[in-house]
Design a protein around this motif. Structure first.
Motif, mmCIF file in Angstrom:
data_model
loop_
_atom_site.group_PDB
_atom_site.id
_atom_site.type_symbol
_atom_site.label_atom_id
_atom_site.label_comp_id
_atom_site.label_asym_id
_atom_site.label_seq_id
_atom_site.Cartn_x
_atom_site.Cartn_y
_atom_site.Cartn_z
ATOM 1 N N GLY A 148 0.783 -1.229 0.000
ATOM 2 C CA GLY A 148 0.000 0.000 0.000
ATOM 3 C C GLY A 148 0.815 1.280 0.000
ATOM 4 O O GLY A 148 0.272 2.379 0.106
ATOM 5 N N ILE A 149 2.130 1.153 -0.145
ATOM 6 C CA ILE A 149 2.984 2.338 -0.141
ATOM 7 C C ILE A 149 3.044 2.933 -1.541
ATOM 8 O O ILE A 149 3.210 2.208 -2.523
ATOM 9 N N ILE A 150 2.887 4.223 -1.622
ATOM 10 C CA ILE A 150 3.048 4.898 -2.907
ATOM 11 C C ILE A 150 4.410 5.565 -2.889
ATOM 12 O O ILE A 150 4.711 6.370 -2.008
ATOM 13 N N PHE A 151 5.267 5.205 -3.816
ATOM 14 C CA PHE A 151 6.571 5.849 -3.943
ATOM 15 C C PHE A 151 6.778 6.081 -5.426
ATOM 16 O O PHE A 151 6.920 5.144 -6.210
ATOM 17 N N CYS A 152 6.707 7.337 -5.826
ATOM 18 C CA CYS A 152 6.809 7.623 -7.248
ATOM 19 C C CYS A 152 7.268 9.064 -7.441
ATOM 20 O O CYS A 152 7.480 9.783 -6.476
ATOM 21 N N LYS A 198 -1.745 4.009 6.822
ATOM 22 C CA LYS A 198 -1.953 3.692 8.231
ATOM 23 C C LYS A 198 -1.401 2.309 8.618
ATOM 24 O O LYS A 198 -1.673 1.314 7.963
ATOM 25 N N GLY A 199 -0.590 2.305 9.677
ATOM 26 C CA GLY A 199 -0.121 1.041 10.240
ATOM 27 C C GLY A 199 0.968 0.329 9.463
ATOM 28 O O GLY A 199 1.417 -0.745 9.861
ATOM 29 N N VAL A 200 1.444 0.921 8.372
ATOM 30 C CA VAL A 200 2.460 0.218 7.581
ATOM 31 C C VAL A 200 3.864 0.701 7.931
ATOM 32 O O VAL A 200 4.130 1.892 8.001
ATOM 33 N N ARG A 201 4.726 -0.264 8.142
ATOM 34 C CA ARG A 201 6.128 0.045 8.388
ATOM 35 C C ARG A 201 6.841 -0.222 7.073
ATOM 36 O O ARG A 201 6.814 -1.346 6.571
ATOM 37 N N CYS A 202 7.417 0.801 6.485
ATOM 38 C CA CYS A 202 8.019 0.649 5.153
ATOM 39 C C CYS A 202 9.139 -0.392 5.213
ATOM 40 O O CYS A 202 10.054 -0.276 6.016
ATOM 41 N N PRO A 203 9.082 -1.414 4.362
ATOM 42 C CA PRO A 203 10.022 -2.533 4.472
ATOM 43 C C PRO A 203 11.427 -2.223 3.965
ATOM 44 O O PRO A 203 12.324 -3.027 4.130
ATOM 45 N N MET A 204 11.624 -1.087 3.325
ATOM 46 C CA MET A 204 12.977 -0.764 2.854
ATOM 47 C C MET A 204 13.214 0.737 2.927
ATOM 48 O O MET A 204 12.280 1.514 3.102
ATOM 49 N N GLU A 205 14.480 1.123 2.816
ATOM 50 C CA GLU A 205 14.806 2.541 2.776
ATOM 51 C C GLU A 205 14.284 3.113 1.464
ATOM 52 O O GLU A 205 14.415 2.482 0.421
ATOM 53 N N LEU A 206 13.705 4.283 1.510
ATOM 54 C CA LEU A 206 13.323 4.960 0.273
ATOM 55 C C LEU A 206 14.363 6.041 0.028
ATOM 56 O O LEU A 206 14.845 6.672 0.966
ATOM 57 N N GLN A 229 -1.327 7.307 10.328
ATOM 58 C CA GLN A 229 -1.300 6.806 11.709
ATOM 59 C C GLN A 229 -0.436 5.553 11.853
ATOM 60 O O GLN A 229 -0.641 4.561 11.168
ATOM 61 N N GLY A 230 0.559 5.636 12.715
ATOM 62 C CA GLY A 230 1.378 4.472 13.032
ATOM 63 C C GLY A 230 2.335 4.024 11.934
ATOM 64 O O GLY A 230 3.047 3.032 12.093
ATOM 65 N N ALA A 231 2.415 4.759 10.838
ATOM 66 C CA ALA A 231 3.319 4.371 9.752
ATOM 67 C C ALA A 231 4.757 4.759 10.100
ATOM 68 O O ALA A 231 4.997 5.715 10.835
ATOM 69 N N ASP A 260 -0.789 10.618 13.792
ATOM 70 C CA ASP A 260 -0.635 9.992 15.108
ATOM 71 C C ASP A 260 0.343 8.811 15.080
ATOM 72 O O ASP A 260 0.211 7.916 14.239
ATOM 73 N N ASP A 261 1.279 8.816 16.007
ATOM 74 C CA ASP A 261 2.222 7.700 16.198
ATOM 75 C C ASP A 261 3.070 7.361 14.967
ATOM 76 O O ASP A 261 3.716 6.315 14.940
ATOM 77 N N ALA A 262 3.071 8.210 13.986
ATOM 78 C CA ALA A 262 3.873 7.938 12.791
ATOM 79 C C ALA A 262 5.320 8.401 13.011
ATOM 80 O O ALA A 262 5.578 9.273 13.844
ATOM 81 N N GLN A 263 6.238 7.801 12.257
ATOM 82 C CA GLN A 263 7.644 8.190 12.366
ATOM 83 C C GLN A 263 8.245 8.386 10.994
ATOM 84 O O GLN A 263 8.169 7.500 10.146
#
Ligand SMILES: Nc1ncnc2c1ncn2[C@@H]1O[C@H](COP(=O)(O)OP(=O)(O)O)[C@@H](O)[C@H]1O
Ligand SMILES: [Mg+2]
Lengths: 481, 265
Positions: A148-152, A198-206, A229-231, A260-263
């Motif tokens: 669900g990550i958009i990187f473009c 929301k809630g997703v921890r990006c699995p790699m460095e962007l 939230q929480g990402a 909220d709670d995102a980093q």
């Protein structure tokens, strides 16, 4: 330091200073409403974005270039700058896949060590490659999309995710924020867009790798990162440019939004061409970077290693709006030869129990001038806010300068602020001590500088920390004398 | 071949041209331990610095050869790589650089110069561990930044540790005893003694006779006003202790230089 030491040192050339011969679509130099329209048109933008640009342009016309920074340069003629340049093949938008990217471009990134081939070396890093005004390739898009990550590229985001762009564009750095931000808002060409749901921890460095190739071109990229939230996301940007004896303007805007709670951890290794030993040429790096900790307990940290550019004017900042939010700024700025840097941060505490940390390490060599400029503001309702600031300067030789301007504004008496500062000099005795143990003078300087900057370097993602360490060494070669 | 051969060495401070060393003659052969004594300001550290290549001095006359090489023509790091080690009177702090990392960088630079393979982290730690025991160095000090926040004694032990790890051919110890209490002195001295191997040469600079109770020198020289005014065996140190430096300084210069000439062989 003694001539004997000077004589033993050789000077390393800027290794990224080559020009790549690619067919480029360049518009004539100069800025006007027509140019703004032309850029927007070339990118096939919707009406609302063109209006946004025009509003920014009209506001920019009313503004004057800021003069408060401790940097000097001849007046910039904004009509002599080219505001759009794109490799010809990508005229109709970014290539669909790496197979569509021109081989010359791939070879250029290969030479720069930027991994566009989703291969082993930096397999844990997704890269968006931006050259002059456009993004030419983004790796690992599908893999990221699966969570669900958009990187473009920014242009693609405008096309594919207009609602998100519309919602967040200018929400942290308004188009009227400052002279350079307004200019960027009017003519920005491309950049990166990241959205972590929301809630997703990006699995790699962007990461985004910025490259200026074309002569007389300004680079005006925009980066927007939103963590719901929480990402959690860690993002890195790198940049280089060819050696030219004219100055080139780079006026970027970066906006970060953490709910909220995102980093969000944003790291920069800035290595634009710094100019030659006499101060001829180099990039003017006039950049606005700001993060908004919009949500409760959100965190934004800026880590920057600034070794390039003739002039750096840059204050990555945090608006600590959410209660319990945390901002951090870790910086190493190095100026050698005739480089000038005026850099620092603003921490604006608005929410309750907000915390911020500032660690700034300035290194000046040659005739370099290095200024730390920081502001910590505690607003009226920021009950229990805390700030810790540490600003250290290291001088190499006696013709360089270090300056520190920490501003503090406290409107809530429950705040706790701590400030430490130091200035030291690489001494003949430190250098000799290392040489007596067999280290060359260059290795000694590099070792001492890396030790000085350690607290910041260890904030960088592992792979880049190693690069940054080498870069500090290379940037200082020839500085001991 | 002589390890070190200093002939009529004159050296001045670069900045103001002030002459500090006024004709030093000294020969150190492999395995020999020489003590260099003398009042404060007589030029002991200056000699150590000139031999190790510290910038800021000019040699105006004379020569210094190390294993036949023209020492004075070599930059400081080359002298170190060839095997000259100086234990500093005032060891320098390097914030943010771990002691272990620093020493490993140094060892590998020296090994590379000698055509030996570099030590990997594991082999290096094994070596460091062994040598650290020699000077009773706690592990925590190895992970701290170089000399930062070390006590005087810890700094001096760190110098001896570095010497042990770098395995030099000629070690110059500049007042490694000063500022140490008797226990610390004993530890440092036993570390140094463990490195006496019949091949390594040592120039032990000290202001006090005390150290020479632990490190028994083969020769003792007395430096006064930039010249070696008296040379002898270990008993000279005892004599000095009893009579004080004023005894030497009162010697007529002619006699003094005759003795120094004899010491140079
Ligand atoms: N870098 C320097 N600049 C000026 N004077 C110096 C310097 N180094 C040493 N001296 C002077 O040289 C003389 C000898 O000093 P030093 O070699 O340190 O003596 P010692 O180690 O025997 O006490 C002293 O008078 C000292 O002040
Ligand atoms: Mg001394």
């Amino acid at each position: 330091m003694s001539d004997a030491v000077l004589d033993t040192l050789t000077r390393q050339e800027y290794p990224h200073g080559f020009v790549t011969d690619i067919d480029t679509d360049v518009i004539p130099a100069g800025l006007s409403e027509d140019v703004v329209r032309l850029i927007s048109n070339k990118k096939g933008e919707p009406e609302w974005l063109l209006d946004w640009r025009l509003k920014a342009y009209r506001h920019w016309l009313t503004m004057v270039e800021p003069k408060w920074a401790r940097v000097t340069y001849p007046p910039i003629d904004y009509q002599k700058i080219v505001y759009y340049a794109a490799p010809r093949s990508s005229k109709e938008g970014a290539p669909k896949s790496l197979a569509d990217v021109e081989p010359e471009l791939l070879a250029m990134y290969e030479k720069l060590g930027v991994p566009l081939k989703e291969r082993e070396i930096l397999a844990g890093v997704a890269v968006d490659a931006v050259i002059d005004s456009v993004s030419v390739a983004t790796t690992f898009k599908e893999k990221l999309a699966s969570v669900g990550i958009i990187f473009c590229s920014f242009s693609e985001a405008v096309r594919e995710h207009p609602d998100l762009v519309k919602k967040y564009l200018g929400s942290v750095v308004p188009s009227s924020d400052n002279f350079f931000a307004a200019l960027n808002s009017a003519v920005f060409s491309d950049g990166s867009f990241c959205f972590i749901p929301k809630g997703v921890r990006c699995p790699m460095e962007l990461s985004t790798y910025f490259r200026i190739n074309q002569a007389d071109t300004g680079q005006f990229e925009r980066t927007l990162i939103v963590a719901e939230q929480g990402a959690v996301v860690s993002y890195l940007e790198g940049c280089t440019a060819p050696k030219r004896d004219t100055n080139q303007l780079h006026a970027a805007v970066v906006e970060l939004v953490a709910l909220d709670d995102a980093q969000i951890k944003y790291s920069t290794v800035q290595n634009w061409y710094p100019g030659d030993r006499e101060g001829k040429g180099g990039i003017y790096n006039f950049v606005t970077k700001r993060g908004k900790c919009a949500g409760r307990n959100s965190r934004i940290s800026w880590t920057q290693v600034e070794t390039g550019s003739a002039i750096t004017w840059k204050y990555p900042s945090c608006i600590l709006l959410g209660d319990g939010s945390v901002g951090a700024f870790y910086s190493v700025a190095l100026t050698n030869n005739y480089q000038q840097a005026d850099t620092g941060t603003k921490m604006i505490h608005i929410g309750k129990n907000t915390r911020s940390t500032i660690v700034s390490k300035g290194i000046s060599a040659g005739h370099g001038q290095n200024t730390y400029r920081g502001a910590v503001t505690i607003m009226k309702n920021a009950e229990g806010a805390r700030n810790y600031s540490q600003c250290d300067s290291l001088l190499i030789g006696d013709q360089c300068g270090a300056h520190t301007f920490p501003y503090i504004e406290v409107k809530n008496s429950s705040a706790t602020l701590e400030h430490e500062a130091s200035t030291s000099k690489i001494g003949e005795d430190q250098l000799f001590y290392c040489r007596q143990r067999g280290l060359s003078a260059e290795d000694a300087v590099s070792l001492i500088v890396n030790g000085f900057a350690k607290r910041v370097l260890k904030e960088l993602p592992m792979e880049f920390a190693v690069e940054a360490q080498k870069l500090l060494g290379v940037s200082l070669e020839g500085s001991v004398g | 071949m002589n390890l070190l051969e200093i002939t009529n060495l004159h050296a001045s401070i670069e900045e103001d041209g002030h002459e500090i060393l006024k004709g030093i003659d000294l020969v150190i052969r492999p395995g020999e331990v020489h003590a260099l004594m003398g009042p404060n300001g007589s030029g002991k550290s200056t000699l150590a610095h000139v031999l190790s290549g510290r910038p800021g001095y000019v040699v105006t006359q004379g020569s210094a050869r190390f294993l036949g090489m023209d020492l004075l023509a070599m930059p400081a790091e080359m002298r170190a790589r060839e095997g000259i080690f100086l234990a500093f009177q005032y060891p320098v702090e390097i914030p943010g650089v771990s002691n272990t990392y620093f020493l490993r960088t140094a060892v590998n630079t020296v090994r590379k110069h000698r055509g030996q393979p570099e030590l990997d982290a594991i082999d290096f730690l094994a070596l460091l561990d062994e040598k650290a025991k020699l000077v009773e160095m706690e592990e925590t000090l190895l992970n701290r930044s170089v000399n930062e926040g070390f006590s005087g004694g810890e700094k001096k032990r760190n110098e001896v540790l570095q010497m042990a790890v770098l395995d030099p051919k000629l070690a110059i110890l500049d007042e490694t005893d000063s500022g140490l209490d008797i226990d610390a002195l004993r530890v440092a001295a036993s570390g140094v003694n463990a490195l006496r191997d019949g091949a390594r040469g040592m120039l032990v600079i000290t202001h006090y006779q005390r150290l020479l109770d632990y490190i028994i020198p083969d020769f003792v020289h007395v430096l006064s006003d930039g010249k070696i005014v008296k040379s002898g065996d270990k008993n000279l140190a005892k004599e000095l202790e009893a009579k004080g430096y004023s005894w030497i300084e009162k010697e007529p210069p002619a006699t003094a230089s005759a003795v120094a000439g004899a010491a140079a062989r």
